[in-house]
Design a protein around this motif. Structure first.
Motif: not given
Length: 211
Positions: A142-165
């Motif tokens: 599985i392309n590592r770029g895709l894995t990193i993007f999906i994982s990072d996107f989910l983490i960013i959603v969580f971080a948005a609750l603290l830093v703003g959307w």
């Protein structure tokens, strides 16, 4: 010997570029995904520096790396994480030019994408999600770029609750740019057979990396 110094030099350039990208993000309170983003979020709740927090949150991932990817790859990644932690903290105390938000966003994505690619393509990693993505790439293709993007996107959603959307959406754009570069120019530094990781890593340092 000269080839080893060349590889080390390229990795160092990659670490500096990645650190610059992260500095551009911090300039406008943007964040990134993975353990870098987690360390950024923790800086809002802790007196510790980004470098210290980044080093600490990456430690658990080294268990995967040590058991699945080989000890030499793990040690190389540990050195890279230590180096980027120091470089990034140094940038906080050094004079740094200010750029507008749109330019900082673009520069961050480009610098991080190129920087991480140089590190990964030369037998090292920046820990965390990158180690997990490299293992998944080697295990299931599985392309590592895709894995990193999906994982990072989910983490960013969580971080948005603290830093703003609004800041989070710009951060997702940075992740997209960086992940596109990483996926486009990937070369796997992971041995096909994890049991032969130690011997193949030595060969990796003196030969061109092959997919």
């Amino acid at each position: 010997m000269l080839e080893r110094f060349r590889v080390m030099g390229v990795v160092l350039v990659g670490l500096i570029l990645t650190s610059l990208g992260l500095r551009f993000l911090a300039m406008h309170d943007l964040t990134f995904g993975g353990t870098a983003g987690l360390a950024t979020v923790l800086t809002y709740m802790s007196p510790w520096s980004w470098g210290v927090l980044f080093f600490l949150v990456n430690l658990p991932f080294f268990l995967i790396s040590w058991t699945k990817l080989g000890k030499w790859f793990t040690l190389s990644s540990l050195l890279s994480i230590t180096a980027i932690s120091v470089i990034r903290d140094l940038l906080d105390v050094m004079p740094f030019f200010n750029v507008p938000l749109w330019l900082a966003t673009a520069l961050a994505g480009i610098c991080i994408g190129i920087g991480v690619t140089l590190v990964l393509n030369n037998g090292s990693s920046l820990g965390g999600i990158h180690i997990l993505a490299l293992y998944i790439d080697q295990k299931w293709g599985i392309n590592r770029g895709l894995t990193i993007f999906i994982s990072d996107f989910l983490i960013i959603v969580f971080a948005a609750l603290l830093v703003g959307w609004s800041q989070a959406l710009l951060s997702v754009f940075v992740i997209f740019v960086a992940s596109t570069i990483i996926g486009r120019y990937k070369k796997s530094p992971i041995p096909k057979d994890a049991e032969n990781a130690e011997g193949e890593f030595s060969s990796l340092q003196t030969n061109s990396i092959q997919d």
